[in-house]
Design a protein around this motif. Structure first.
Motif, PDB file in Angstrom:
ATOM      1  N   GLU A  99     -26.880 -47.907  17.075  1.00  0.00           N
ATOM      2  CA  GLU A  99     -26.932 -47.739  15.625  1.00  0.00           C
ATOM      3  C   GLU A  99     -28.044 -48.580  14.999  1.00  0.00           C
ATOM      4  O   GLU A  99     -28.797 -48.098  14.146  1.00  0.00           O
ATOM      5  CB  GLU A  99     -25.597 -48.158  15.001  1.00  0.00           C
ATOM      6  N   VAL A 100     -28.130 -49.828  15.432  1.00  0.00           N
ATOM      7  CA  VAL A 100     -29.082 -50.766  14.824  1.00  0.00           C
ATOM      8  C   VAL A 100     -30.513 -50.503  15.285  1.00  0.00           C
ATOM      9  O   VAL A 100     -31.460 -50.608  14.492  1.00  0.00           O
ATOM     10  CB  VAL A 100     -28.676 -52.222  15.147  1.00  0.00           C
ATOM     11  N   ALA A 101     -30.677 -50.160  16.555  1.00  0.00           N
ATOM     12  CA  ALA A 101     -32.022 -49.958  17.116  1.00  0.00           C
ATOM     13  C   ALA A 101     -32.021 -48.724  18.016  1.00  0.00           C
ATOM     14  O   ALA A 101     -32.067 -48.842  19.243  1.00  0.00           O
ATOM     15  CB  ALA A 101     -32.462 -51.198  17.901  1.00  0.00           C
ATOM     16  N   PRO A 102     -31.953 -47.533  17.428  1.00  0.00           N
ATOM     17  CA  PRO A 102     -31.907 -46.308  18.244  1.00  0.00           C
ATOM     18  C   PRO A 102     -33.094 -46.213  19.196  1.00  0.00           C
ATOM     19  O   PRO A 102     -34.237 -46.419  18.792  1.00  0.00           O
ATOM     20  CB  PRO A 102     -31.955 -45.186  17.193  1.00  0.00           C
ATOM     21  N   GLY A 103     -32.802 -45.948  20.463  1.00  0.00           N
ATOM     22  CA  GLY A 103     -33.862 -45.768  21.454  1.00  0.00           C
ATOM     23  C   GLY A 103     -34.522 -47.035  21.935  1.00  0.00           C
ATOM     24  O   GLY A 103     -35.521 -46.977  22.656  1.00  0.00           O
ATOM     25  N   TYR A 104     -33.951 -48.195  21.585  1.00  0.00           N
ATOM     26  CA  TYR A 104     -34.584 -49.462  21.982  1.00  0.00           C
ATOM     27  C   TYR A 104     -34.757 -49.534  23.491  1.00  0.00           C
ATOM     28  O   TYR A 104     -33.856 -49.191  24.258  1.00  0.00           O
ATOM     29  CB  TYR A 104     -33.747 -50.649  21.492  1.00  0.00           C
ATOM     30  N   HIS A 105     -35.918 -50.006  23.923  1.00  0.00           N
ATOM     31  CA  HIS A 105     -36.270 -50.202  25.332  1.00  0.00           C
ATOM     32  C   HIS A 105     -35.944 -48.958  26.161  1.00  0.00           C
ATOM     33  O   HIS A 105     -35.140 -48.972  27.087  1.00  0.00           O
ATOM     34  CB  HIS A 105     -35.539 -51.419  25.901  1.00  0.00           C
ATOM     35  N   ASN A 106     -36.586 -47.854  25.800  1.00  0.00           N
ATOM     36  CA  ASN A 106     -36.407 -46.582  26.502  1.00  0.00           C
ATOM     37  C   ASN A 106     -34.959 -46.100  26.483  1.00  0.00           C
ATOM     38  O   ASN A 106     -34.452 -45.548  27.458  1.00  0.00           O
ATOM     39  CB  ASN A 106     -36.916 -46.671  27.941  1.00  0.00           C
ATOM     40  N   ALA A 107     -34.296 -46.345  25.347  1.00  0.00           N
ATOM     41  CA  ALA A 107     -32.938 -45.831  25.108  1.00  0.00           C
ATOM     42  C   ALA A 107     -31.920 -46.353  26.124  1.00  0.00           C
ATOM     43  O   ALA A 107     -31.009 -45.628  26.528  1.00  0.00           O
ATOM     44  CB  ALA A 107     -32.948 -44.299  25.089  1.00  0.00           C
ATOM     45  N   ASP A 108     -32.035 -47.613  26.490  1.00  0.00           N
ATOM     46  CA  ASP A 108     -31.102 -48.189  27.467  1.00  0.00           C
ATOM     47  C   ASP A 108     -29.652 -48.101  27.000  1.00  0.00           C
ATOM     48  O   ASP A 108     -28.758 -47.792  27.794  1.00  0.00           O
ATOM     49  CB  ASP A 108     -31.451 -49.657  27.734  1.00  0.00           C
ATOM     50  N   ALA A 109     -29.396 -48.397  25.732  1.00  0.00           N
ATOM     51  CA  ALA A 109     -28.012 -48.372  25.245  1.00  0.00           C
ATOM     52  C   ALA A 109     -27.439 -46.958  25.317  1.00  0.00           C
ATOM     53  O   ALA A 109     -26.287 -46.758  25.753  1.00  0.00           O
ATOM     54  CB  ALA A 109     -27.942 -48.897  23.814  1.00  0.00           C
ATOM     55  N   GLU A 110     -28.221 -45.972  24.918  1.00  0.00           N
ATOM     56  CA  GLU A 110     -27.757 -44.585  24.958  1.00  0.00           C
ATOM     57  C   GLU A 110     -27.506 -44.128  26.396  1.00  0.00           C
ATOM     58  O   GLU A 110     -26.515 -43.432  26.680  1.00  0.00           O
ATOM     59  CB  GLU A 110     -28.788 -43.673  24.287  1.00  0.00           C
ATOM     60  N   ILE A 111     -28.397 -44.513  27.312  1.00  0.00           N
ATOM     61  CA  ILE A 111     -28.233 -44.147  28.725  1.00  0.00           C
ATOM     62  C   ILE A 111     -26.956 -44.765  29.294  1.00  0.00           C
ATOM     63  O   ILE A 111     -26.172 -44.097  29.986  1.00  0.00           O
ATOM     64  CB  ILE A 111     -29.452 -44.589  29.549  1.00  0.00           C
ATOM     65  N   LEU A 112     -26.746 -46.036  29.011  1.00  0.00           N
ATOM     66  CA  LEU A 112     -25.555 -46.713  29.533  1.00  0.00           C
ATOM     67  C   LEU A 112     -24.273 -46.135  28.951  1.00  0.00           C
ATOM     68  O   LEU A 112     -23.268 -45.996  29.653  1.00  0.00           O
ATOM     69  CB  LEU A 112     -25.643 -48.211  29.247  1.00  0.00           C
ATOM     70  N   LEU A 113     -24.303 -45.788  27.665  1.00  0.00           N
ATOM     71  CA  LEU A 113     -23.122 -45.157  27.057  1.00  0.00           C
ATOM     72  C   LEU A 113     -22.817 -43.830  27.744  1.00  0.00           C
ATOM     73  O   LEU A 113     -21.655 -43.526  28.043  1.00  0.00           O
ATOM     74  CB  LEU A 113     -23.358 -44.935  25.566  1.00  0.00           C
ATOM     75  N   GLY A 114     -23.851 -43.026  27.983  1.00  0.00           N
ATOM     76  CA  GLY A 114     -23.648 -41.755  28.679  1.00  0.00           C
ATOM     77  C   GLY A 114     -23.095 -41.953  30.076  1.00  0.00           C
ATOM     78  O   GLY A 114     -22.190 -41.226  30.518  1.00  0.00           O
ATOM     79  N   THR A 115     -23.624 -42.956  30.787  1.00  0.00           N
ATOM     80  CA  THR A 115     -23.164 -43.231  32.144  1.00  0.00           C
ATOM     81  C   THR A 115     -21.704 -43.665  32.153  1.00  0.00           C
ATOM     82  O   THR A 115     -20.907 -43.209  32.992  1.00  0.00           O
ATOM     83  CB  THR A 115     -24.046 -44.326  32.776  1.00  0.00           C
ATOM     84  N   LEU A 116     -21.334 -44.540  31.227  1.00  0.00           N
ATOM     85  CA  LEU A 116     -19.943 -44.998  31.144  1.00  0.00           C
ATOM     86  C   LEU A 116     -19.001 -43.859  30.780  1.00  0.00           C
ATOM     87  O   LEU A 116     -17.922 -43.717  31.371  1.00  0.00           O
ATOM     88  CB  LEU A 116     -19.821 -46.127  30.120  1.00  0.00           C
ATOM     89  N   GLU A 117     -19.394 -43.050  29.804  1.00  0.00           N
ATOM     90  CA  GLU A 117     -18.539 -41.939  29.398  1.00  0.00           C
ATOM     91  C   GLU A 117     -18.342 -40.953  30.543  1.00  0.00           C
ATOM     92  O   GLU A 117     -17.219 -40.465  30.771  1.00  0.00           O
ATOM     93  CB  GLU A 117     -19.141 -41.231  28.179  1.00  0.00           C
ATOM     94  N   ALA A 118     -19.402 -40.664  31.266  1.00  0.00           N
ATOM     95  CA  ALA A 118     -19.291 -39.742  32.399  1.00  0.00           C
ATOM     96  C   ALA A 118     -18.393 -40.316  33.493  1.00  0.00           C
ATOM     97  O   ALA A 118     -17.553 -39.614  34.060  1.00  0.00           O
ATOM     98  CB  ALA A 118     -20.680 -39.441  32.962  1.00  0.00           C
ATOM     99  N   ALA A 119     -18.566 -41.603  33.778  1.00  0.00           N
ATOM    100  CA  ALA A 119     -17.775 -42.233  34.835  1.00  0.00           C
ATOM    101  C   ALA A 119     -16.292 -42.270  34.488  1.00  0.00           C
ATOM    102  O   ALA A 119     -15.429 -42.148  35.370  1.00  0.00           O
ATOM    103  CB  ALA A 119     -18.283 -43.648  35.085  1.00  0.00           C
ATOM    104  N   MET A 120     -15.983 -42.423  33.214  1.00  0.00           N
ATOM    105  CA  MET A 120     -14.591 -42.532  32.797  1.00  0.00           C
ATOM    106  C   MET A 120     -13.965 -41.186  32.434  1.00  0.00           C
ATOM    107  O   MET A 120     -12.770 -41.117  32.173  1.00  0.00           O
ATOM    108  CB  MET A 120     -14.480 -43.479  31.593  1.00  0.00           C
ATOM    109  N   SER A 121     -14.779 -40.112  32.418  1.00  0.00           N
ATOM    110  CA  SER A 121     -14.269 -38.823  31.954  1.00  0.00           C
ATOM    111  C   SER A 121     -13.147 -38.284  32.828  1.00  0.00           C
ATOM    112  O   SER A 121     -12.175 -37.716  32.319  1.00  0.00           O
ATOM    113  CB  SER A 121     -15.402 -37.797  31.860  1.00  0.00           C
ATOM    114  N   ALA A 122     -13.278 -38.468  34.132  1.00  0.00           N
ATOM    115  CA  ALA A 122     -12.238 -37.967  35.027  1.00  0.00           C
ATOM    116  C   ALA A 122     -10.939 -38.744  34.852  1.00  0.00           C
ATOM    117  O   ALA A 122      -9.847 -38.175  34.917  1.00  0.00           O
ATOM    118  CB  ALA A 122     -12.707 -38.064  36.482  1.00  0.00           C
TER     119      ALA A 122
END
Length: 302
Positions: free
Chosen positions: A192-215
């Motif tokens: 929210e505060v810095a969208p896409g910061y450092h090649n979107a690391d926060a967004e990538i990690l959120l996607g990875t966590l959500e995918a891992a926990m989806s099952a």
């Protein structure tokens, strides 16, 4: 005699001022050189060379941090180097050992990585104002509440804290499940505060966590997070597609999507983005590892 003492004191004061000035000049010159060396490292195509250089760099930056305690830049560089080594290289070693079923090696590397992640967090917490340190010490709800005050200047240190937490969850999902709400809240607030910061690391990690926990929790598979990361970081950040394959494609059990995505990463011309060469070579190494482990990650239908 009194005049001689006064003169001596004046000379000492002058010499002290000169020494302080010289120290500041030396610190500034050294810091500028190290900044350029960091830029050069980002352009490095030889992963082994970068990996072997980093531990020595960590020790050197530790020494500079001690020599110039008032120079924040050295402490920031030292914190970054510890985190980059743990997350960028040692985690890769653990993941490789895990995917190739070398359990004893994975356990040993995991123990070492846990120590590095703790050092990464401690170094970045120390860079934040006292209120953050108190909130981190209290943990959980206190840290989540503090995220409401996050500023753009605090994002780099807080991102490393969130990233370290996400890697701890990857190391031991069940044992570290209690970390999940804090880690997700941290990454979401950074997005929210810095969208896409450092090649979107926060967004990538959120996607990875959500995918891992989806099952486990029947939630989203992270696809929307990766879409956002792709738009923010652009095609230069190959890690977006690599982690999309590792996260969303695996969660969907879609072997075709998994393979096509990673093969596209390996076919990319990384020379187009020389300033991101090291990060992209790390991403390509992951892509090869995941392709080799496809039957483990997405078992073929019987």
């Amino acid at each position: 005699m009194k005049h001689a003492v006064a003169l001596s004191l004046a000379m000492l004061a002058t010499l002290g001022g000169c020494a302080s000035f010289i120290d500041r000049k030396a610190a500034s010159s050294t810091y500028r050189i190290l900044e350029k060396s960091m830029e050069a490292a980002e352009r490095q195509s030889d992963l082994q060379l970068a990996r072997e250089a980093l531990p020595g760099g960590i020790m050197q930056l530790s020494a500079f941090s001690l020599a110039y305690p008032d120079h924040r830049g050295f402490r920031v560089m030292h914190a970054d180097a510890i985190c980059q080594y743990g997350v960028g290289f040692v985690f890769d070693d653990w993941e490789d050992a895990t995917l190739t079923n070398r359990r004893e090696a994975a356990d040993q590397i995991g123990d070492r990585l846990s120590g590095l992640l703790s050092s990464c967090v401690d170094a970045n917490v120390a860079l934040l104002p006292p209120a953050w340190r108190e909130a981190h010490a209290r943990g959980g709800d206190a840290f989540i509440a503090k995220l409401a005050t996050l500023t753009r200047a605090e994002v780099p240190a807080v991102l490393w804290i969130g990233m370290a937490g996400s890697v701890q969850i990857a190391l031991a999902p069940i044992a570290n499940i209690a970390r999940l709400p804090t880690v997700k809240a941290t990454l979401a607030r950074i997005a929210e505060v810095a969208p896409g910061y450092h090649n979107a690391d926060a967004e990538i990690l959120l996607g990875t966590l959500e995918a891992a926990m989806s099952a486990m929790f029947r939630g989203t598979d992270g696809a929307a997070r990766f879409d956002a990361a792709r738009k923010l970081a652009g095609e230069r950040a190959l890690a977006v597609d690599v982690m999309f394959a590792r996260g969303t494609a695996v969660a969907r059990k879609d072997r075709a999507l998994f393979t096509a995505t990673l093969e596209r990463v390996l076919a990319a011309d990384v020379t187009r983005w020389p300033e991101h060469r090291l990060a992209n070579e790390l991403a390509r190494t992951k892509a090869r590892r995941y392709l080799a482990a496809i039957d483990t990650l997405i078992p073929p239908p019987r």
